[in-house]
Write an enzyme that holds these catalytic residues in place. Sequence first.
Site, PDB file in Angstrom:
ATOM      1  N   GLU A 135     -25.388 -13.140  21.330  1.00 25.57           N
ATOM      2  CA  GLU A 135     -24.168 -13.086  21.704  1.00 25.57           C
ATOM      3  C   GLU A 135     -24.147 -13.727  23.224  1.00 25.57           C
ATOM      4  O   GLU A 135     -24.620 -13.346  24.072  1.00 25.57           O
ATOM      5  CB  GLU A 135     -23.309 -11.966  21.775  1.00 25.57           C
ATOM      6  CG  GLU A 135     -21.729 -12.122  22.071  1.00 25.57           C
ATOM      7  CD  GLU A 135     -21.097 -10.826  22.000  1.00 25.57           C
ATOM      8  OE1 GLU A 135     -21.529  -9.818  21.947  1.00 25.57           O
ATOM      9  OE2 GLU A 135     -19.841 -10.901  22.315  1.00 25.57           O
ATOM     10  N   GLY A 275     -25.404  -4.848  29.950  1.00 26.02           N
ATOM     11  CA  GLY A 275     -25.531  -3.522  29.560  1.00 26.02           C
ATOM     12  C   GLY A 275     -26.224  -3.244  28.028  1.00 26.02           C
ATOM     13  O   GLY A 275     -27.286  -2.359  27.979  1.00 26.02           O
ATOM     14  N   MET A 277     -26.156  -4.198  23.672  1.00 24.81           N
ATOM     15  CA  MET A 277     -25.655  -5.526  22.782  1.00 24.81           C
ATOM     16  C   MET A 277     -25.695  -4.825  21.245  1.00 24.81           C
ATOM     17  O   MET A 277     -26.548  -4.074  20.777  1.00 24.81           O
ATOM     18  CB  MET A 277     -26.604  -6.650  22.549  1.00 24.81           C
ATOM     19  CG  MET A 277     -26.090  -7.554  21.567  1.00 24.81           C
ATOM     20  SD  MET A 277     -24.635  -8.264  21.836  1.00 24.81           S
ATOM     21  CE  MET A 277     -24.076  -8.496  20.186  1.00 24.81           C
ATOM     22  N   GLU A 278     -24.456  -4.998  20.729  1.00 22.67           N
ATOM     23  CA  GLU A 278     -23.938  -3.995  19.541  1.00 22.67           C
ATOM     24  C   GLU A 278     -24.870  -4.748  18.023  1.00 22.67           C
ATOM     25  O   GLU A 278     -23.934  -4.484  17.090  1.00 22.67           O
ATOM     26  CB  GLU A 278     -22.627  -3.853  19.136  1.00 22.67           C
ATOM     27  CG  GLU A 278     -21.857  -5.312  18.979  1.00 22.67           C
ATOM     28  CD  GLU A 278     -21.325  -5.948  20.233  1.00 22.67           C
ATOM     29  OE1 GLU A 278     -21.891  -6.037  21.212  1.00 22.67           O
ATOM     30  OE2 GLU A 278     -20.609  -6.787  19.982  1.00 22.67           O
ATOM     31  N   ASN A 279     -25.613  -5.381  18.120  1.00 19.94           N
ATOM     32  CA  ASN A 279     -26.449  -6.037  16.888  1.00 19.94           C
ATOM     33  C   ASN A 279     -26.226  -4.875  15.845  1.00 19.94           C
ATOM     34  O   ASN A 279     -26.585  -3.847  15.998  1.00 19.94           O
ATOM     35  CB  ASN A 279     -27.841  -6.454  17.118  1.00 19.94           C
ATOM     36  CG  ASN A 279     -28.008  -7.130  18.355  1.00 19.94           C
ATOM     37  OD1 ASN A 279     -27.598  -8.112  18.677  1.00 19.94           O
ATOM     38  ND2 ASN A 279     -28.834  -6.400  19.490  1.00 19.94           N
ATOM     39  N   GLU A 312     -21.425   0.663  22.300  1.00 25.64           N
ATOM     40  CA  GLU A 312     -21.964  -0.145  21.242  1.00 25.64           C
ATOM     41  C   GLU A 312     -21.988   0.481  19.775  1.00 25.64           C
ATOM     42  O   GLU A 312     -21.873  -0.374  18.833  1.00 25.64           O
ATOM     43  CB  GLU A 312     -23.430  -0.318  21.519  1.00 25.64           C
ATOM     44  CG  GLU A 312     -23.706  -0.928  22.990  1.00 25.64           C
ATOM     45  CD  GLU A 312     -22.985  -1.922  23.413  1.00 25.64           C
ATOM     46  OE1 GLU A 312     -22.759  -2.888  22.517  1.00 25.64           O
ATOM     47  OE2 GLU A 312     -22.514  -2.125  24.427  1.00 25.64           O
ATOM     48  N   HIS A 315     -18.454  -0.428  18.387  1.00 23.38           N
ATOM     49  CA  HIS A 315     -18.588  -1.883  17.994  1.00 23.38           C
ATOM     50  C   HIS A 315     -18.645  -1.812  16.679  1.00 23.38           C
ATOM     51  O   HIS A 315     -18.527  -3.093  15.668  1.00 23.38           O
ATOM     52  CB  HIS A 315     -19.544  -2.571  18.843  1.00 23.38           C
ATOM     53  CG  HIS A 315     -18.800  -3.519  19.760  1.00 23.38           C
ATOM     54  ND1 HIS A 315     -17.905  -4.061  19.890  1.00 23.38           N
ATOM     55  CD2 HIS A 315     -19.446  -3.473  21.332  1.00 23.38           C
ATOM     56  CE1 HIS A 315     -17.458  -4.518  21.148  1.00 23.38           C
ATOM     57  NE2 HIS A 315     -18.560  -4.125  21.918  1.00 23.38           N
ATOM     58  N   GLU A 334     -13.862  -6.671  22.461  1.00 21.73           N
ATOM     59  CA  GLU A 334     -13.880  -5.685  23.626  1.00 21.73           C
ATOM     60  C   GLU A 334     -12.850  -5.110  24.099  1.00 21.73           C
ATOM     61  O   GLU A 334     -13.305  -3.910  24.661  1.00 21.73           O
ATOM     62  CB  GLU A 334     -14.587  -6.926  24.606  1.00 21.73           C
ATOM     63  CG  GLU A 334     -15.779  -7.575  24.144  1.00 21.73           C
ATOM     64  CD  GLU A 334     -17.059  -6.512  23.815  1.00 21.73           C
ATOM     65  OE1 GLU A 334     -16.999  -5.492  24.446  1.00 21.73           O
ATOM     66  OE2 GLU A 334     -18.061  -7.156  23.376  1.00 21.73           O
TER      67      GLU A 334
HETATM   68  N1  B3K Z   1     -20.941  -7.590  23.330  1.00 18.28           N
HETATM   69  C1  B3K Z   1     -21.974  -7.461  24.362  1.00 18.28           C
HETATM   70  C2  B3K Z   1     -21.832  -8.398  25.518  1.00 18.28           C
HETATM   71  C3  B3K Z   1     -22.521  -9.655  25.149  1.00 18.28           C
HETATM   72  C4  B3K Z   1     -22.375 -10.501  26.511  1.00 18.28           C
HETATM   73  C5  B3K Z   1     -22.985 -11.899  26.394  1.00 18.28           C
HETATM   74  N2  B3K Z   1     -23.028 -12.747  27.434  1.00 18.28           N
HETATM   75  C6  B3K Z   1     -22.221  -5.958  25.092  1.00 18.28           C
HETATM   76  C7  B3K Z   1     -20.900  -5.271  24.801  1.00 18.28           C
HETATM   77  O1  B3K Z   1     -19.836  -5.698  25.396  1.00 18.28           O
HETATM   78  O2  B3K Z   1     -20.936  -4.193  24.145  1.00 18.28           O
HETATM   79 ZN    ZN Z   2     -18.548  -4.544  24.029  1.00 16.92          ZN
END
Ligand code: B3K
Ligand code: ZN
Length: 888
Positions: A135, A275, A277-279, A312, A315, A334
């Site tokens: 992302e 911080g 990432m919610e993969n 996360e 998400h 977000e």
């Molecule tokens: N979705 C990610 C942030 C990605 C940032 C890309 N530069 C973390 C979060 O908001 O949970």
């Molecule tokens: Zn987020």
Amino acid sequence: MKTSDSIPVKYRKDYKPSAYLIHETKLDFDLFDDHSIVTARLKLQANPNADPSDSLVLDGEELKLLEIFINGQKLESAQYETDSEQLTVWLDKVHNLNYQQNSFELMTKVRIYPNTNTSLEGLYLSNGKFCTQCEAEGFRKITYYSDRPDVMSIFTVRIEAAQQKYPHLLSNGNQTEHGKLANGRHYAIWHDPFRKPSYLFALCAGNYDLLEDHFKTQSGRKIKLEIYVDKGKLEQCHHAMASLKKAMAWDEEVFGLEYDLDIYMVVAVGDFNMGAMENKGLNIFNTKYVLAHSDTATDQDFEDVEAVIAHEYFHNWTGNRVTCRDWFQLSLKEGLTVFRDQQFTADQTDHAVKRIEDVKVIRSHQFAEDAGPMAHPIRPDSYIEMNNFYTVTVYNKGAEIIRMYHTLLGAGGFRHGMDLYFERHDGQAVTCEDFVCAMEDANEYDLKQFRRWYSQAGTPELTVTSEYDELHRKLTLHVKQTCPDTPGQSNKQPFHIPLKLGLLDKEGKDLPLQLAANPEQLTGDILHITQLEQSFEFTEIAQQPVLSLLRNFSAPVRLHYDYNDHELAFLFAHDSDPFNQWEAGQRLFARVIWQLCAEQEAGEVMQFPLHLVNAVQNLLSSESLDGRFKALALTLPDIKALIEEVERVNLDHLIVAHNFLKKELACQLEMDWLVHYQANHHVGKFQQDKTSIAQRAFAGVCLSYLVALEKPKAYELAVSQLLNSNNMTDAETGLKLLMHSNYEDKQQLADDFYQKWQNEDLVVNKWFMSQATDPSDPTIERVETLIEHPAFDLKNPNKVRAVVGAFAGANLAQFHRKDGQGYVFLAEQIKRLYSVNPQTAARLTGAFNRWKKFDDERQRLMCEQLQGILQLPDLSKDVYEIASKALG
Ligand code: B3K
Ligand code: ZN
């Protein structure tokens, strides 16, 4: 040098659906130490909802194309073209391909270099282990793809690597196969049954320690939970695991949302731009938000880990199951997910304390952004680099907008809206408008005007005046709303603002609220502000009340009401709304600070107003208030938030006034601080229950006042706390206070602290930060030596943030030195970093954004640095966007 005409701007209004969809994505990763080969087999189909196109255009950056086939047919050079950003295939030139009717398979093989990827975007190595960050648009650094959130696909991923070095091979979904290969290599195959956009793809490969657990869902499914960390860090993972289980249970209980895969993995890496990432099914985290042990992490760190783990996890529904149609909609996932994590943390800790902390972020950071050159609505209309729009506006103001639905519709109505949102959009990529419609339809509530919060930037201002009519027992409130112009936006339309309020009688009790006319303008204690000017008449008000306005910070606005000291002291002592109780104290302090500034301006001697002593003393000795609340209420308003209260600031006077007030309060109440410090600071067995956490917070603030006295006795207390504590909360408090003081042996203490903690990266960051934020004079030289320290690493964002970010963002006195050396230092670091890690360099550049707030000389010095940055050769578009907008 970049010029504005060479940089493309993306506009929300230009959205078009993708010409091709990707039903299936099969990826093969062949990982080697010095390069990787990625083979992609994409099942493509013309999008029935888009304009047909004869060319297929895929995103791809920093890829070396080795092979390209369509339906098994090798393409010739005349059939496709690559440039630095795209692969174009002329489908009409491919023989026997009915690409308008039938799906077809595109196979590409590319070579990439994760080992030299310092941008930490795409596939890269962190501490000898492979990981990804996709992302917003990092997937295109892995393979050619339609790298946009509305193209969703089923992913199957095969990873192959040397077994000994990379025993764990992870990707999204469930592992379906694994096995040994020749030459000491092995492989694993992962299949994710949920369609997802490329930004949620993840891969990790390395040798980790693994913490395993499980969670039983409300419907009785058993979910495997796994946390992967660097070797030796296992005992620092238990808190993250416990947090994950709490988050899973909370989402079931509060939103009825259950986890969907059979396994949930978290991998912690030391090199990470944000911080976490919610993969899907495979979250990747910055170590800072996973590792926590009381020896090395503070109470705040524990709370942050719990919050980010929850964020996360949340998400998975708000972001993954329902995702964004395009990146302009980022706040859809977000803002909503931040709101959810805020509610979660409030439920785990204390609602008032959490609310105050969240509002502090809004006032110190978001108000600044909203009033500066980067101001944008929570749903931006344009951007140059999407990564620059992961902002406090999109996240935190976005969460405030979601909170307003909750305030307007109630918890039940909000839940109905959420249920409808999932019912309608599960599995889709949608827009903020879809979310508003769900809230509207589920509640039959008109949100037409409320939608302006998505389109208009800037912080609305409410100016309230009141009149009391004793004879007719009525109180009239006059409310005016305005919203300042922001870049590209003027003449804003009025917002729908929920103004929560209370009218306090002489005893501090809330009077019943009742309007003389238009009863629809009041719901419970929420007044609906919808026009530029409105008056409200409250009836049956038997005595002149004290007004408690914008309770719980019910809208992200600035409120102006002409309180006198007496009213503020009364609210500070009596308001039943703890947020406004805190707020009244902060307003009292702020008034004093501005008064002290005015006295300096007039060349007068600063006078300490004695009326504060009583108010503070009462607070200190209150038995009913929580220690964390007290700590917040006893902390002077943040200088950054104060700067945002005025058009232009005399920073030197402001800092002097702030220090003067702190020291005077310290002197006037010396014995009180000491008594409360001693009563709340414990050296015995370490405990981390709510009471102990609150006591540590309260004791820490008491100690900060004592240290402000600059007396040997006080320094002794701080030194003893630093050296004898059995937890990082107390140690760090002691360290910070001493580093920021004139204590003569502080360098020795710093050296010893480093010796003790040099093998704990996250503690070393605290050590860096405590020194980089020292407001006293030689700090600029100190930071110059810190960036040469062996523990500093320009390639590691946590280190850069701990030294450079902390210096520029949290050391106002030194960053804004009159000689401009602070600005020079920051610009130097940006120059070193912009090609190494554009995202982190752009974040740092933002420290110049508020230059217009300062005096002419400082303005000139800051602009000079911004201009120098814009002259840099091959400037990244990330930094270009921030610097060029700052100069306007
Ligand atoms: N979705 C990610 C942030 C990605 C940032 C890309 N530069 C973390 C979060 O908001 O949970
Ligand atoms: Zn987020």
